[in-house]
Design a protein around this motif. Structure first.
Motif, short mmCIF file in Angstrom:
data_model
loop_
_atom_site.label_atom_id
_atom_site.label_comp_id
_atom_site.label_asym_id
_atom_site.label_seq_id
_atom_site.Cartn_x
_atom_site.Cartn_y
_atom_site.Cartn_z
N LYS A 1 -49.25 -29.39 56.25
CA LYS A 1 -49.71 -28.01 56.45
C LYS A 1 -50.72 -27.61 55.39
O LYS A 1 -51.75 -26.98 55.69
CB LYS A 1 -48.49 -27.07 56.41
CG LYS A 1 -48.81 -25.61 56.67
CD LYS A 1 -47.51 -24.80 56.60
CE LYS A 1 -47.79 -23.31 56.78
NZ LYS A 1 -46.54 -22.52 56.66
N GLU A 2 -50.41 -27.90 54.14
CA GLU A 2 -51.31 -27.66 53.01
C GLU A 2 -51.30 -28.89 52.11
O GLU A 2 -50.30 -29.60 52.04
CB GLU A 2 -50.87 -26.44 52.20
CG GLU A 2 -50.92 -25.12 52.94
CD GLU A 2 -50.38 -23.97 52.07
OE1 GLU A 2 -50.18 -24.18 50.85
OE2 GLU A 2 -50.16 -22.88 52.63
N ILE A 3 -52.43 -29.14 51.41
CA ILE A 3 -52.50 -30.25 50.47
C ILE A 3 -53.10 -29.74 49.16
O ILE A 3 -54.26 -29.29 49.13
CB ILE A 3 -53.35 -31.42 51.01
CG1 ILE A 3 -52.82 -31.89 52.37
CG2 ILE A 3 -53.35 -32.58 50.01
CD1 ILE A 3 -53.70 -32.91 53.04
N HIS A 4 -52.31 -29.78 48.11
CA HIS A 4 -52.74 -29.37 46.78
C HIS A 4 -52.72 -30.60 45.88
O HIS A 4 -51.68 -31.25 45.74
CB HIS A 4 -51.81 -28.30 46.22
CG HIS A 4 -51.67 -27.10 47.12
ND1 HIS A 4 -52.53 -26.03 47.06
CD2 HIS A 4 -50.78 -26.83 48.12
CE1 HIS A 4 -52.18 -25.13 47.97
NE2 HIS A 4 -51.12 -25.60 48.64
N MET A 5 -53.86 -30.92 45.29
CA MET A 5 -53.94 -32.12 44.46
C MET A 5 -53.93 -31.76 42.98
O MET A 5 -54.59 -30.82 42.55
CB MET A 5 -55.20 -32.92 44.78
CG MET A 5 -55.27 -34.25 44.06
SD MET A 5 -56.62 -35.29 44.66
CE MET A 5 -56.29 -36.80 43.77
#
Length: 483
Positions: free
Chosen positions: A382-386
Motif C-alpha cells: 500500500k505504501e513504501i517508505h525507505m
C-alpha cells in the motif's frame, strides 16, 4: 542482473603459518577464503611456500568453482596465503588475480593485498621510467615491486616491508609470504581490517574474524594501524615503527555493508553496529507503518533494529535467490530488469495491503530502488517508505571501495525528496552524517567517512585518463588520536 547500483566489496585476504600439518595449509586457506567470499567474487587464488618453492593456483570465479580436491592436495607447505578479489584498480582478468608471486635475487615472494593506493600511478610511472616491467595493471604489483627492490638492500623482508610503508600511500591490509616468514601489515591509517587468530600451534591472519571461526581458530587480536606482524618458526613478534602516525581511519562502510554480521572489527560487533544503525534511523526518521523489512542481506539486521526501536513488527518482505551470484549478467537491458525479479522476489503474504518500511544500506545511482519498489507494488504494498543506514553518497572513494565518480551519484544532483519521487517511494530518509560514527560506538579506531563528507584523510591524486592530466587535492591528515 548487472548490479550497477550496488557497491563492490574490495578484497579479502587469509594466511597461515602452519606449525602443525603442512599438508593441510591449502585447505585451511580454502575454507578461510570461502568465508570471505562476500568481499570479492571475481577471482581467487592460493599460494603456498614449500621450503623455497612457491606453489600457486588462481583463476577467475568463486572459491568453490576454482578449487577442487585435486588442486588442494598439491597446495602443501608450511606457509600459505590466499585472496578473493573484486577489481577496484586494474581490470577483471586472470593476470590481475592474486596472490601475486615474484621471483627475484633473494628467492620467491608472494603478496595478497586488500585496499587501494592513492599514489600508485605516480610510483608505477617512476618505476617504468627506470626500466621496471609490470605484468599486471593492479596497484598491488607496485607494492610487490617495492618490497622486492628494498629486500635486496635491507637485512630482512620485514625491513623491506617497513621501507615500503614509507613510500606508498593509501589503503592496504597486506600479507607477505617469504620462504621462512609470514608477514601481515596494515596501513598507518587502518582503512581496512585485519586480525590474527591461533589454530592449535599455528597462526592465521584474515580480513575478518568470521574467517577465523570458519577454520576453528581462536581470535587473538586485531592488527593495529601501522603495525607489522612477523610470524616465523620461533613465534610471533610485532614492529610498531609506523603506528601512531595518524588519526586512525577505519572505513565506516565495513560496518554498514562490507563485513559479515558475525565478524568483529577493531573491538566492535558488526551485527550490533547494524542494529544500532536501524535504531538510529527509527529515531531520525519515524513513520507509521505495518511492517519493517530489510533488503537482503545487509539491510536485514538494521531492519531488526528499526523494528525494535519503533515497535513496528519486523518481517520478511523480500526473498533472495541464493543460487544467483553477484556476477549474474543478462544480455539486454530488458532482461536485466527481469533479472531483479529472478534474484529478489516479494513475499506477498507479508506486504500485500500494508504500509511497508524498507531498510537498505545505501543508494548509489538510484536504479535498484525503482526495481525494488516495482516488485513491492506488484505484490500489493500500500505504501513504501525507505530508510537508508548511511548518509547520501556525495564523493568517490580512493581507498578500495567502488564508489563511482560524482556525476553518477544520484544524491549529488537530486534532493532526498526528488530521489523519493523518482523512485516511486512514499518517503525516504538517510542516516544523518552527524550520527554516522555512533553506530560503531565502542570501536577502538576512528573512521573514514570521505565518501559521505568529502574529507579525505590523505593526499589524493586524481588521474583523469581522458585528458591525461593529474589533479591533486590535498587534505592533510590530523595528528594521531586513537590507534
Amino acid at each position: 542482473m548487472r548490479e550497477e547500483d550496488v557497491l563492490k566489496e574490495e578484497c579479502g585476504v587469509f594466511g597461515i603459518y602452519n606449525n602443525d600439518s603442512r599438508e593441510d595449509s591449502g585447505r585451511i586457506v580454502y575454507y578461510g577464503l570461502f568465508s570471505l567470499q562476500h568481499r570479492g567474487q571475481e577471482s581467487c587464488g592460493i599460494a603456498v611456500m614449500d621450503d623455497i618453492t612457491v606453489k600457486q593456483y588462481k583463476d577467475m570465479g568463486l572459491v568453490p568453482d576454482v578449487f577442487n580436491n585435486e588442486i588442494l592436495d598439491k597446495l602443501t607447505g608450511s606457509i600459505a596465503i590466499g585472496h578473493v578479489r573484486y577489481s577496484t584498480a586494474g581490470g577483471s582478468i586472470v593476470q590481475n588475480a592474486q596472490p601475486l608471486v615474484s621471483r627475484y635475487l633473494k628467492g620467491a615472494l608472494a603478496i595478497s593485498h586488500n585496499g587501494n593506493l592513492v599514489n600508485a600511478h605516480k610510483l608505477r610511472e617512476q618505476f617504468e621510467n627506470e626500466g621496471f616491467i609490470f605484468q599486471t595493471s593492479i596497484d598491488s604489483e607496485v607494492i610487490a615491486t617495492i618490497i622486492a627492490r628494498e629486500r635486496v638492500r635491507q637485512p630482512s623482508v620485514e625491513d623491506a616491508v617497513s621501507k615500503m610503508m614509507e613510500i606508498v600511500e593509501g589503503a592496504y591490509s597486506l600479507l607477505v609470504m617469504s620462504p621462512k616468514k609470514l608477514i601481515a601489515c596494515r596501513d598507518p591509517h587502518g582503512f581496512r581490517p585485519l586480525c590474527i587468530g591461533k589454530l592449535d600451534n599455528s597462526y592465521v591472519v584474515a580480513s575478518e574474524s568470521c574467517a577465523l571461526d570458519a577454520v576453528g581458530a581462536t581470535f587473538v587480536r586485531d592488527v593495529e594501524p601501522g603495525e607489522i606482524v612477523v610470524i616465523e618458526e620461533t613465534g610471533i613478534r610485532s614492529i610498531t615503527t609506523h603506528c601512531n602516525k595518524y588519526n586512525s581511519s577505519l572505513c565506516i562502510f565495513e560496518f554498514i555493508y562490507f563485513a559479515r554480521p558475525d565478524s568483529r572489527i577493531d573491538g566492535m560487533s558488526v551485527y550490533e553496529a547494524r542494529k544500532r544503525a536501524g535504531r538510529q534511523l527509527a529515531k531520525e526518521h519515524p513513520v507509521e507503518g505495518d511492517i519493517v523489512i530489510g533488503v537482503p542481506d545487509s539491510g536485514l539486521v538494521a531492519a531488526i533494529g528499526y523494528a525494535e526501536e519503533s515497535g513496528i513488527p519486523y518481517g520478511m518482505g523480500l526473498i533472495k535467490n541464493r543460487y544467483i551470484g553477484r556476477t549474474f549478467i543478462s544480455p539486454t537491458q530488458s532482461k536485466r530488469e527481469d533479472g531483479v525479479r529472478v534474484k529478489l522476489n516479494a513475499l506477498r503474504e507479508n506486504v500485500e495491503g500494508k504500509r511497508v518500511i524498507m531498510i537498505d544500506d545505501s543508494i548509489v545511482r538510484g536504479t535498484t530502488i525503482k526495481r525494488l519498489v516495482k516488485i513491492l507494488r506488484s505484490a500489493g504494498a500500500k505504501e513504501i517508505h525507505m530508510r537508508v543506514t548511511a548518509p547520501p553518497f556525495l564523493w568517490p572513494c580512493y581507498y578500495g571501495t567502488d564508489v563511482p565518480s560524482r556525476d553518477k551519484l544520484v544524491a549529488v544532483n537530486h534532493s532526498v525528496e526528488e530521489i523519493a519521487k523518482m523512485s516511486g517511494l512514499d518517503s525516504l530518509g538517510y542516516l544523518g552524517l552527524e550520527n554516522l560514527t555512533n553506530i560503531a560506538k565502542g570501536c577502538k579506531c576512528n573512521f573514514c567517512d570521505s565518501c559521505f563528507s568529502g574529507k579525505y584523510p590523505t593526499q589524493i591524486e586524481i588521474q583523469n585518463e581522458e585528458e591525461n592530466i593529474n589533479e591533486v587535492e590535498i587534505r592533510k591528515s590530523p595528528k594521531f588520536k586513537i590507534c
